[in-house]
Design a protein around this motif. Structure first.
Motif, PDB file in Angstrom:
ATOM      1  N   GLY A 133      25.626  22.984 -22.011  1.00  0.00           N
ATOM      2  CA  GLY A 133      26.134  21.829 -22.758  1.00  0.00           C
ATOM      3  C   GLY A 133      27.415  22.062 -23.517  1.00  0.00           C
ATOM      4  N   MET A 134      27.936  23.292 -23.473  1.00  0.00           N
ATOM      5  CA  MET A 134      29.192  23.542 -24.172  1.00  0.00           C
ATOM      6  C   MET A 134      30.314  22.852 -23.402  1.00  0.00           C
ATOM      7  SD  MET A 134      28.602  26.179 -26.559  1.00  0.00           S
ATOM      8  CE  MET A 134      29.688  27.552 -26.409  1.00  0.00           C
ATOM      9  N   GLY A 135      31.249  22.315 -24.131  1.00  0.00           N
ATOM     10  CA  GLY A 135      32.390  21.657 -23.501  1.00  0.00           C
ATOM     11  C   GLY A 135      32.036  20.337 -22.848  1.00  0.00           C
ATOM     12  N   GLN A 136      30.802  19.886 -23.063  1.00  0.00           N
ATOM     13  CA  GLN A 136      30.356  18.675 -22.390  1.00  0.00           C
ATOM     14  C   GLN A 136      30.489  17.473 -23.325  1.00  0.00           C
ATOM     15  OE1 GLN A 136      26.380  19.087 -20.835  1.00  0.00           O
ATOM     16  NE2 GLN A 136      26.479  17.142 -19.742  1.00  0.00           N
ATOM     17  N   GLU A 137      30.856  16.341 -22.732  1.00  0.00           N
ATOM     18  CA  GLU A 137      30.904  15.109 -23.506  1.00  0.00           C
ATOM     19  C   GLU A 137      29.654  14.333 -23.145  1.00  0.00           C
ATOM     20  OE1 GLU A 137      34.490  12.955 -22.917  1.00  0.00           O
ATOM     21  OE2 GLU A 137      34.150  11.659 -24.646  1.00  0.00           O
ATOM     22  N   PHE A 138      28.893  13.933 -24.137  1.00  0.00           N
ATOM     23  CA  PHE A 138      27.605  13.288 -23.861  1.00  0.00           C
ATOM     24  C   PHE A 138      27.757  11.781 -23.853  1.00  0.00           C
ATOM     25  CE2 PHE A 138      26.711  17.316 -26.065  1.00  0.00           C
ATOM     26  CZ  PHE A 138      26.092  17.982 -25.010  1.00  0.00           C
ATOM     27  N   ASP A 139      26.888  11.167 -23.088  1.00  0.00           N
ATOM     28  CA  ASP A 139      26.910   9.715 -22.969  1.00  0.00           C
ATOM     29  C   ASP A 139      26.145   9.117 -24.154  1.00  0.00           C
ATOM     30  OD1 ASP A 139      27.096   7.143 -22.121  1.00  0.00           O
ATOM     31  OD2 ASP A 139      25.393   7.304 -20.744  1.00  0.00           O
ATOM     32  N   LEU A 140      26.847   9.007 -25.265  1.00  0.00           N
ATOM     33  CA  LEU A 140      26.210   8.504 -26.481  1.00  0.00           C
ATOM     34  C   LEU A 140      27.015   7.319 -27.007  1.00  0.00           C
ATOM     35  CD1 LEU A 140      25.481  11.799 -28.446  1.00  0.00           C
ATOM     36  CD2 LEU A 140      23.814  10.313 -27.338  1.00  0.00           C
ATOM     37  N   PRO A 141      26.367   6.376 -27.679  1.00  0.00           N
ATOM     38  CA  PRO A 141      27.094   5.234 -28.237  1.00  0.00           C
ATOM     39  C   PRO A 141      27.822   5.613 -29.529  1.00  0.00           C
ATOM     40  CG  PRO A 141      24.778   5.053 -28.758  1.00  0.00           C
ATOM     41  CD  PRO A 141      24.929   6.287 -27.916  1.00  0.00           C
ATOM     42  N   VAL A 142      28.811   6.448 -29.382  1.00  0.00           N
ATOM     43  CA  VAL A 142      29.576   6.844 -30.568  1.00  0.00           C
ATOM     44  C   VAL A 142      31.034   6.514 -30.330  1.00  0.00           C
ATOM     45  CG1 VAL A 142      28.003   8.657 -31.287  1.00  0.00           C
ATOM     46  CG2 VAL A 142      29.845   9.188 -29.696  1.00  0.00           C
ATOM     47  N   VAL A 143      31.769   6.364 -31.429  1.00  0.00           N
ATOM     48  CA  VAL A 143      33.167   5.955 -31.325  1.00  0.00           C
ATOM     49  C   VAL A 143      33.994   7.035 -30.639  1.00  0.00           C
ATOM     50  CG1 VAL A 143      35.191   5.238 -32.623  1.00  0.00           C
ATOM     51  CG2 VAL A 143      32.934   4.455 -33.324  1.00  0.00           C
ATOM     52  N   SER A 144      33.781   8.284 -31.051  1.00  0.00           N
ATOM     53  CA  SER A 144      34.482   9.356 -30.347  1.00  0.00           C
ATOM     54  C   SER A 144      33.770  10.678 -30.598  1.00  0.00           C
ATOM     55  CB  SER A 144      35.948   9.446 -30.801  1.00  0.00           C
ATOM     56  OG  SER A 144      36.014  10.006 -32.090  1.00  0.00           O
ATOM     57  N   GLN A 145      33.935  11.593 -29.691  1.00  0.00           N
ATOM     58  CA  GLN A 145      33.383  12.937 -29.887  1.00  0.00           C
ATOM     59  C   GLN A 145      34.384  13.948 -29.333  1.00  0.00           C
ATOM     60  OE1 GLN A 145      29.872  13.628 -27.381  1.00  0.00           O
ATOM     61  NE2 GLN A 145      30.203  11.650 -26.394  1.00  0.00           N
ATOM     62  N   PHE A 146      34.502  15.064 -30.040  1.00  0.00           N
ATOM     63  CA  PHE A 146      35.360  16.142 -29.552  1.00  0.00           C
ATOM     64  C   PHE A 146      34.465  17.067 -28.754  1.00  0.00           C
ATOM     65  CE2 PHE A 146      38.449  15.981 -33.403  1.00  0.00           C
ATOM     66  CZ  PHE A 146      38.811  14.713 -33.020  1.00  0.00           C
ATOM     67  N   TYR A 147      34.972  17.557 -27.623  1.00  0.00           N
ATOM     68  CA  TYR A 147      34.048  18.327 -26.809  1.00  0.00           C
ATOM     69  C   TYR A 147      34.397  19.806 -26.685  1.00  0.00           C
ATOM     70  CZ  TYR A 147      37.408  16.373 -23.554  1.00  0.00           C
ATOM     71  OH  TYR A 147      38.560  15.947 -22.973  1.00  0.00           O
ATOM     72  N   GLY A 148      35.381  20.277 -27.433  1.00  0.00           N
ATOM     73  CA  GLY A 148      35.571  21.727 -27.532  1.00  0.00           C
ATOM     74  C   GLY A 148      36.096  22.385 -26.267  1.00  0.00           C
ATOM     75  N   THR A 149      35.927  23.686 -26.227  1.00  0.00           N
ATOM     76  CA  THR A 149      36.514  24.471 -25.140  1.00  0.00           C
ATOM     77  C   THR A 149      35.527  25.527 -24.646  1.00  0.00           C
ATOM     78  OG1 THR A 149      38.591  24.318 -26.343  1.00  0.00           O
ATOM     79  CG2 THR A 149      38.530  25.854 -24.496  1.00  0.00           C
ATOM     80  N   VAL A 150      35.402  25.618 -23.332  1.00  0.00           N
ATOM     81  CA  VAL A 150      34.746  26.786 -22.739  1.00  0.00           C
ATOM     82  C   VAL A 150      35.832  27.515 -21.946  1.00  0.00           C
ATOM     83  CG1 VAL A 150      33.000  27.635 -21.150  1.00  0.00           C
ATOM     84  CG2 VAL A 150      32.521  25.644 -22.576  1.00  0.00           C
ATOM     85  N   PRO A 151      36.331  28.610 -22.463  1.00  0.00           N
ATOM     86  CA  PRO A 151      37.473  29.237 -21.791  1.00  0.00           C
ATOM     87  C   PRO A 151      37.043  30.034 -20.562  1.00  0.00           C
ATOM     88  CG  PRO A 151      36.848  30.499 -23.704  1.00  0.00           C
ATOM     89  CD  PRO A 151      35.900  29.337 -23.657  1.00  0.00           C
TER      90      PRO A 151
END
Lengths: 370, 684
Positions: B410-428
């Motif tokens: 789940g790292m670096g993943q953007e989830f399908d949630l009813p939110v205005v925005s989410q930051f999804y980080g980095t998996v290098p």
């Protein structure tokens, strides 16, 4: 016709007076409604003023023709001086003024000038030899008699009244027999001057009234508001109206001046087309009677004076009704015998009184001759 | 007509004139009659032919249709308790374009309602900058006396609209601020986008952030309408008819309201976030982010004092840290890395000798425990959080399997949630570095990433999802809305004994000889499993990470699940600059305690809140008063567009999110030492 009715009463011109009484009473009813269903402040004073000025008109009938002819120029002169006084006081007070406060009396000289100019012109053409009617002597002095008060009233500034003065005067000149081509030429000159006067002579609010008359929807909440709301009031009345005291346009203040300039709209909303036709019919009866009086008059002075008075009343009625129906710009001319206001009542009753006076002269002559 | 004929014409005498008079008076009379006929025709035309049109216009003059703002749908927690509800109240709005003299009227309102000078100034600014037709809220929640005092003066104050209505109420205030968002009057831009007359109805508010914004259409409802007879000046004469509004639909969340409130309050004076989810269903039970704002006080517009206080706070109360806080995950990635190692064929029992550090190339990468862990196998590597074990094992399998596992977790993943925005980080991984920095992947990058430092960034929600997936071995997806039937998640296909092995090692972190001994739950039969993490913010040359300036202290992290042998709940706690994981796992312990036994949890919280000086809401209110009295009126006004308020914070958030990545490229200085929070690895 010796009957049960005593002669002094039977002698009165009832064919005019009965419609007039009906109209004033109807006017009082409309004013009663315009005040939200109260006699105060409009209806009571309307009826009171009518009573006062009717008495005045009855008194006027007692004057004889030579006296009237004798005072014609002096009366014109006095009213002209009053007009100048208003102008002077206005100038000293640093603003325009139309009223003259004489103790308890508030006098509007420009109103008095309407019958006065007719009187002076009738006298002028009476004394002008018939052969000179086609010469410049027939028009220059008469033109001055009209132009001077017109100019003074325009300075106030009151376009509506100055046009009323001009109208009464011009009708007298027309009936006096001035050559037709002068009127045609005058009309042509007016057609040229009017646009110039519009752009250079009129104040901005007056210009706006003209432009919005041409296109009321251009400014529905500004100066087109009056015309728009008036048309809504008349149009929503339909055939038989919304009923007495049921007019929403006047009662909820959408209609501006529901008791003065736009009293006809107030009436039409509650009484509908029937009420409107009644008012038109009554004015028709009164004015036709006036023309009949003029027609029956035996001398030139009486004819011109009577016809001029009819023209003055007619001008009020025609312009006011055209204004409320969106056929003329808003010029601030009240409807005779219905609008609340002392000055117009006075002027119109002077006209009526003069006509009654001439009517009496006609009968006297008949009596003498016949 | 030739001129010469004029003198030749017949001489004018009395009878000529009489003739002319008779002819002309007939003409005049005829013209008069013509005008009369014209007028009669015109009137008949207006009154009969156009009657319908004018009757409609008269009616639309007379009747004023005013919308009654619909009651907003409630936002409910999983048990049906309201996180956002409506309160009946008396309110005053103003519509600038209807006001004769705005400044004077506002001052009069200020006196009548005894508003403070800052609020009066705010109102004046708003009137100046607003589009005239938009209503501006003056006050809500008025008592009847004040409301009546305004109502009787309405005729002399055009544009002032007192009404009874409903206002949004958030019972737990700041606890749900970031999650639920807040409501406010629609801005000019919002009205441009959605030309719904409701948006400019006084008293109507739309969702401005969070779930309130996301579920605007569902929550909105259908406005009622009131038909009243009005005068030209707008005075109401009488009511004609009223249609009731239809309340908006409720939105039911998976959030556990009391747990959310508990977690938010338990964060206390720290700045951080707590995420708890049901790892069987993926339902999010708690998404607390503190410090926060009080959405109750935001709904009447954000005042200048309030905005200044919140925007100047270095703990960024305006940022939802659950979704927009990005942190190096630190040692919390070690269970995940272990799974990658097992999958790559490393025997868990194989040992590595930890002497306190490992030479990689020409640099020495230290273990957080400078004295070394001695002989370390995988289990010990997890519960003692030995860095050297992972340095050496990760080098053997390389970055790619680790990065793949990180993404699966789940790292670096953007989830399908009813939110205005989410930051999804980095998996290098090597490809990412090549693309982003145009440099080749180095061994020390793997070494850094394997202990969750360097380029690696994640938000707390992702960490909670990682905990859930490790606990269950299934592709758990978080969800925020209750569903009628539970979602079945696909398993990853980890062997059962492998799953068991990781669970046991993570249990030992707390319940065994691990790094979070004080994290044990106070129940004999329920054991929590977890993994501590400490994320370094600046290099050791600037700060030791535990003391000194707040913003140089290490982040404290903790991921967990419980019960460890049959995981039901999983979550993550991240405390910004908490000085190490010691700031994080006690919070996780108390939150889980509350979940299993609310009384025990609350007892712990009450003791702490006594020290801190009240609940989060009380502290926020006190802080506001102190701030306002100190700052006085010398405060710049709040931005007029609500979005700007959060835009600014977002920009900072992004900048900060970039920072560790750039610093990490200078690994030699920065990452030779990794610090674990517990001073000595003694399992207590």
């Amino acid at each position: 016709m010796n009957s049960i009715v005593p002669a002094p009463i039977a002698r009165q011109p009832w064919q005019m007076l009965i419609p007039l009484f009906a109209l004033v009473a109807f006017g009082a009813a409309v004013l009663f409604s315009a005040a939200g269903g109260h006699m105060q402040p409009f209806a009571t004073s309307h009826l009171f003023r009518f009573a006062v000025f009717l008495t005045m008109a009855s008194a006027m009938t007692l004057f004889q023709r030579p006296l009237v002819q004798f005072v014609a120029y002096p009366i014109y002169g006095v009213v002209l001086v009053l007009l100048m006084a208003v102008e002077a006081i206005g100038a000293m007070g640093g603003g325009s003024q139309r009223w003259l406060n004489l103790g308890p009396l508030v006098l509007q000289p420009s109103e008095l000038m309407k019958p006065a100019v007719v009187l002076a012109l009738a006298h002028f053409y009476q004394s002008l030899p018939a052969g000179m009617i086609n010469t410049w002597r027939a028009i220059i002095p008469a033109g001055a008699l009209i132009a001077v008060p017109m100019a003074l009233v325009l300075l106030q500034p009151d376009l509506g009244t100055s046009l009323a003065i001009a109208f009464g005067g011009v009708v007298v000149m027309f009936l006096a027999g001035l050559p037709m081509r002068w009127f045609v030429a005058g009309g042509a000159v007016a057609a040229v001057v009017a646009p110039l006067a519009f752009f250079f002579g009129l104040k901005e609010y007056q210009q706006r009234r003209v432009t919005t008359f041409l296109d009321p929807e251009s400014d529905p909440l500004g100066s087109g508001y009056h015309i728009t709301q008036s048309k809504i009031a008349i149009g929503s009345g339909g055939f038989s109206g919304k009923g007495f005291n049921e007019g929403s346009q006047s009662h909820l203040n959408y209609l501006p001046e529901p008791h003065t300039d736009f009293v006809f709209a107030t009436m039409a909303e509650e009484w509908g087309l029937i009420g409107g036709l009644f008012v038109l019919l009554v004015f028709g009866l009164i004015l036709r009677w006036g023309l009949k009086v003029a027609h029956e008059a035996r001398d030139r002075f009486s004819k011109l004076l009577a016809a001029g008075m009819v023209a003055t009343i007619f001008f009020y009625v025609a312009i006011n009704l055209m204004m409320v129906m969106g056929l003329a710009p808003v010029v601030g001319i009240p409807l005779p015998f219905m609008s609340h206001g002392g000055s117009s009542m006075m002027t119109n009753m002077i006209c009526i009184g003069t006509l009654m006076m001439i009517n009496r002269w006609n009968r006297q002559k008949r009596g003498i001759v016949g | 007509m030739p001129r010469r004929r004029k003198p030749a014409g017949p001489p004018v005498n009395q009878s000529t004139l009489q003739n002319r008079y008779d002819r002309r008076s007939f003409v005049v009379g005829a013209m008069g009659a013509g005008v009369g006929t014209l007028l009669a025709t015109r009137m008949a035309y207006i009154a009969i032919a156009e009657n319908e049109k004018y009757a409609t216009e008269a009616e639309s003059n007379r009747v004023n249709l005013s919308l009654i703002p619909p009651r907003r749908g409630w936002i409910l927690d999983r048990n049906g308790a309201p996180l956002a509800s409506n309160r009946a109240d008396f309110r005053i709005d103003i519509i600038p374009e209807r006001m004769a003299n705005p400044v004077q009227t506002i001052e009069k309102l200020g006196t009548l309602l005894s508003l403070d000078p800052g609020k009066v100034q705010d109102l004046k600014d708003k009137v100046e900058s607003s589009r005239g037709f938009q209503p501006i809220e003056v006050a809500t929640g008025l008592d009847y006396e004040k409301f009546a005092a305004i109502t009787v003066r309405v005729p002399e104050m055009p544009g002032v609209i007192p009404q009874r209505g409903f206002s949004r109420f958030y019972p737990t205030g700041p606890s749900v601020g970031h999650l639920v968002g807040y409501v406010g009057p629609a801005s000019a831009e919002e009205y441009e986008k959605d030309r719904n007359p409701l948006l400019v109805t006084p008293g109507y508010k739309i969702g401005k952030d969070g779930l309130e914004k996301q579920f605007e259409q569902e929550l909105r409802g259908v406005p009622g309408a009131r038909r009243v007879e009005v005068t030209a000046s707008g005075r109401i004469v009488r009511d004609l008819e009223t249609r009731e509004d239809v309340q908006g639909d409720a939105v039911r969340l998976t959030i556990d309201g009391p747990l959310q409130d508990y977690a938010a309050r338990r964060i206390g004076l720290e700045s951080g976030s707590v995420v708890v989810m049901d790892c069987e269903t993926g339902e999010l039970l708690c998404m607390a982010s503190m410090p926060s704002f009080d959405p109750n006080s935001f709904s009447d517009g954000i005042g200048r004092v309030e905005y200044a206080m919140l925007s100047q706070d270095e703990r960024v109360p305006l940022r939802n840290k659950v979704l927009k806080g990005l942190y190096p995950p630190g040692s919390t990635v070690k269970p995940m890395v272990s799974m990658a190692l097992i999958e790559a064929g490393i025997d868990p029992e194989e040992t590595v000798h930890c002497g306190g550090g490992l030479r990689v190339g020409n640099r020495v990468f230290g273990c957080w425990n400078r004295r070394g862990h001695g002989s370390v196998n995988m289990a010990k590597g997890i519960y003692q959080s030995c860095d050297v074990y992972f340095y050496s094992m990760a080098q053997r399998i390389g970055m790619d399997p680790i990065a793949a596992m990180a993404r699966r977790c789940g790292m670096g993943q953007e989830f399908d949630l009813p939110v205005v925005s989410q930051f999804y980080g980095t998996v290098p991984d090597p490809a990412w570095k090549k693309q982003k920095y145009d440099r080749d992947w180095a061994v020390f990058d793997t070494v850094n990433a394997t202990i969750g430092q360097g380029y690696m960034l994640a938000n707390p929600l992702q960490l909670a999802v990682m905990a859930s997936r490790i606990a269950t071995g299934k592709q758990v997806m978080p969800q925020l809305l209750t569903k009628s039937k539970p979602t079945i998640f696909k398993p990853f296909g980890f062997p059962a004994e492998q799953k068991q092995f990781i669970r046991q090692a993570m249990s030992d972190v707390v319940n065994g000889p691990g790094t979070a001994g004080r994290g044990r739950l106070p129940f004999p039969d329920i054991k929590i499993a977890g993994k501590t993490g400490t994320a370094q913010v600046v290099s050791l040359s600037i700060s030791n990470g535990k003391s000194g300036p707040w913003k140089y202290r290490d982040h404290g992290l903790f991921i967990f699940f419980a019960p460890f042998d049959k995981p039901k709940y999983a979550g993550a706690v991240v405390i910004e600059h908490g000085g190490g994981s010691g700031a994080a796992y006690p919070i996780a312990r108390d939150v889980m305690t509350f979940l299993f036994d609310p009384q025990k949890g609350l007892d712990a919280l009450y003791g702490l809140e006594k020290q801190w000086g009240g609940t989060a809401q009380q502290r926020l209110a006190r802080k506001y008063v102190a701030f306002a009295s100190e700052a006085g009126e010398a405060i710049p006004p709040a931005p007029t567009r609500e979005t700007e308020i959060f835009d600014r914070v977002d920009a900072e958030a992004r900048m900060e999110a970039e920072k560790p990545a750039t610093e990490a490229s200078d690994a030699a200085v920065n990452r030779t030492r990794n610090v674990e929070s517990d001073s000595v690895g003694s399992p207590e």
